[in-house]
Design a protein around this motif. Sequence first.
Motif, mmCIF file in Angstrom:
data_model
loop_
_atom_site.group_PDB
_atom_site.id
_atom_site.type_symbol
_atom_site.label_atom_id
_atom_site.label_comp_id
_atom_site.label_asym_id
_atom_site.label_seq_id
_atom_site.Cartn_x
_atom_site.Cartn_y
_atom_site.Cartn_z
ATOM 1 N N CYS A 144 -7.495 1.571 2.999
ATOM 2 C CA CYS A 144 -7.177 2.851 2.834
ATOM 3 C C CYS A 144 -8.212 3.339 1.562
ATOM 4 O O CYS A 144 -8.746 4.430 1.630
ATOM 5 C CB CYS A 144 -5.810 2.790 2.443
ATOM 6 S SG CYS A 144 -4.762 2.867 3.921
ATOM 7 N N HIS A 145 -8.286 2.458 0.659
ATOM 8 C CA HIS A 145 -9.104 2.858 -0.464
ATOM 9 C C HIS A 145 -10.655 3.336 -0.213
ATOM 10 O O HIS A 145 -11.182 4.409 -0.592
ATOM 11 C CB HIS A 145 -9.213 1.846 -1.812
ATOM 12 C CG HIS A 145 -9.519 2.362 -3.258
ATOM 13 N ND1 HIS A 145 -8.991 1.698 -4.352
ATOM 14 C CD2 HIS A 145 -10.395 3.460 -3.600
ATOM 15 C CE1 HIS A 145 -9.580 2.345 -5.296
ATOM 16 N NE2 HIS A 145 -10.200 3.413 -5.102
ATOM 17 N N MET A 157 -3.469 1.340 -2.981
ATOM 18 C CA MET A 157 -3.911 1.448 -1.738
ATOM 19 C C MET A 157 -4.392 0.118 -1.307
ATOM 20 O O MET A 157 -5.004 -0.749 -2.343
ATOM 21 C CB MET A 157 -5.073 2.374 -1.782
ATOM 22 C CG MET A 157 -4.556 3.894 -1.548
ATOM 23 S SD MET A 157 -5.940 4.912 -1.314
ATOM 24 C CE MET A 157 -5.208 6.547 -1.390
ATOM 25 N N HIS A 162 -11.637 4.079 2.480
ATOM 26 C CA HIS A 162 -11.756 5.570 3.462
ATOM 27 C C HIS A 162 -11.551 6.720 2.657
ATOM 28 O O HIS A 162 -11.936 7.690 2.849
ATOM 29 C CB HIS A 162 -10.515 5.171 4.575
ATOM 30 C CG HIS A 162 -11.044 5.345 5.824
ATOM 31 N ND1 HIS A 162 -11.739 4.205 6.310
ATOM 32 C CD2 HIS A 162 -11.214 6.308 6.714
ATOM 33 C CE1 HIS A 162 -12.095 4.662 7.719
ATOM 34 N NE2 HIS A 162 -11.776 5.798 7.923
ATOM 35 N N HIS A 163 -10.638 6.519 1.603
ATOM 36 C CA HIS A 163 -10.425 7.628 0.853
ATOM 37 C C HIS A 163 -11.519 7.786 -0.026
ATOM 38 O O HIS A 163 -11.825 9.043 -0.345
ATOM 39 C CB HIS A 163 -9.181 7.323 -0.414
ATOM 40 C CG HIS A 163 -9.016 8.367 -1.370
ATOM 41 N ND1 HIS A 163 -9.527 8.381 -2.624
ATOM 42 C CD2 HIS A 163 -8.479 9.447 -1.382
ATOM 43 C CE1 HIS A 163 -9.088 9.355 -3.339
ATOM 44 N NE2 HIS A 163 -8.398 10.027 -2.587
ATOM 45 N N ARG A 185 -7.347 7.944 7.306
ATOM 46 C CA ARG A 185 -7.706 7.280 8.594
ATOM 47 C C ARG A 185 -7.133 7.685 9.705
ATOM 48 O O ARG A 185 -7.490 7.565 10.911
ATOM 49 C CB ARG A 185 -7.475 5.796 8.189
ATOM 50 C CG ARG A 185 -8.354 5.168 7.099
ATOM 51 C CD ARG A 185 -8.357 3.584 7.129
ATOM 52 N NE ARG A 185 -6.980 3.104 6.922
ATOM 53 C CZ ARG A 185 -6.954 1.749 6.672
ATOM 54 N NH1 ARG A 185 -7.958 0.883 7.273
ATOM 55 N NH2 ARG A 185 -5.855 1.022 6.476
ATOM 56 N N CYS A 187 -0.313 4.467 0.350
ATOM 57 C CA CYS A 187 -0.916 5.502 0.943
ATOM 58 C C CYS A 187 -0.125 6.156 1.934
ATOM 59 O O CYS A 187 0.463 5.465 2.953
ATOM 60 C CB CYS A 187 -2.272 5.058 1.689
ATOM 61 S SG CYS A 187 -3.174 6.416 2.417
ATOM 62 N N CYS A 240 -5.545 8.721 2.683
ATOM 63 C CA CYS A 240 -7.130 7.992 3.091
ATOM 64 C C CYS A 240 -7.644 8.704 4.233
ATOM 65 O O CYS A 240 -8.959 8.827 4.293
ATOM 66 C CB CYS A 240 -6.740 6.453 3.373
ATOM 67 S SG CYS A 240 -5.648 6.362 4.774
ATOM 68 N N ARG A 281 3.958 5.753 5.592
ATOM 69 C CA ARG A 281 3.197 4.749 4.493
ATOM 70 C C ARG A 281 2.642 3.555 5.193
ATOM 71 O O ARG A 281 3.164 3.129 6.251
ATOM 72 C CB ARG A 281 4.424 4.334 3.580
ATOM 73 C CG ARG A 281 4.039 3.484 2.576
ATOM 74 C CD ARG A 281 4.977 3.186 1.333
ATOM 75 N NE ARG A 281 4.418 2.272 0.333
ATOM 76 C CZ ARG A 281 5.148 1.744 -0.371
ATOM 77 N NH1 ARG A 281 6.529 2.048 -0.600
ATOM 78 N NH2 ARG A 281 4.659 0.877 -1.274
ATOM 79 N N CYS A 282 1.407 3.095 4.688
ATOM 80 C CA CYS A 282 0.605 2.349 5.184
ATOM 81 C C CYS A 282 1.572 0.820 5.080
ATOM 82 O O CYS A 282 2.032 0.664 3.999
ATOM 83 C CB CYS A 282 -0.480 2.033 4.524
ATOM 84 S SG CYS A 282 -1.678 0.554 4.890
ATOM 85 N N HIS A 294 -2.063 5.416 10.502
ATOM 86 C CA HIS A 294 -0.637 4.681 10.378
ATOM 87 C C HIS A 294 0.288 6.106 10.001
ATOM 88 O O HIS A 294 -0.198 6.986 9.405
ATOM 89 C CB HIS A 294 -0.488 3.895 8.860
ATOM 90 C CG HIS A 294 -1.294 4.036 7.949
ATOM 91 N ND1 HIS A 294 -0.734 5.149 7.167
ATOM 92 C CD2 HIS A 294 -2.446 4.036 7.142
ATOM 93 C CE1 HIS A 294 -1.494 5.540 5.936
ATOM 94 N NE2 HIS A 294 -2.633 4.664 6.247
ATOM 95 N N CYS A 333 0.836 -1.281 0.080
ATOM 96 C CA CYS A 333 -0.073 0.064 0.005
ATOM 97 C C CYS A 333 0.982 1.234 -0.118
ATOM 98 O O CYS A 333 1.891 1.332 0.818
ATOM 99 C CB CYS A 333 -0.755 -0.069 1.268
ATOM 100 S SG CYS A 333 -2.098 1.342 1.369
#
Length: 164
Positions: free
Chosen positions: A86-87, A82, A89-90, A38, A32, A36, A44-45, A41, A30
């Motif tokens: 994350c996707h 992502m 949430h984005h 969130r 992200c 996102c 980077r995720c 993190h 990922c």
Amino acid sequence: MPIRPENKDRYPDDWPAISRAAKQAAAWRCACTGQCGRGTHAGRCPNRHGRPAYGTGTTVILTTAHLNHQPEDVRPENLVVMCQGCHLHHDRAHHRVTAALTRAAGLAAAGQLAFDAVAIVAVPVEPVLPPALPAVTAPACDEPLPWFPQPAPTPSSVTSEVHS
């Protein structure tokens, strides 16, 4: 994320190759870094394709997100690889609007009067507060207010009244 049939024509014919190349460039991790929103993190995720997701343990499936939510725009700077968390949430605000429009279309098809579905789910702006009112002081009054309950006499005040 699967492409909905009604949106399939918005993606270029070579979308699978574009998405796969983006995932390979991200080393199947990922990419992200907070897009996102969130807040789970720092940096980077850590999620990697096919491995358990941090926090949930579900299997990570990498997706390719469009930062501007326009599938036609496949410029590299608009694409971010992502994990599904994350996707989702984005895209949450975008999904809210789309769902409201879908519900409104269903209601309209059933004969319900139209309403502005986008306005209902729009992100609220900061409230504008009225200007502060000047401080008001109550006039001094020695008389007890007849409608305001008076405190009950305490035993010490009763005995002092009796002895005086």
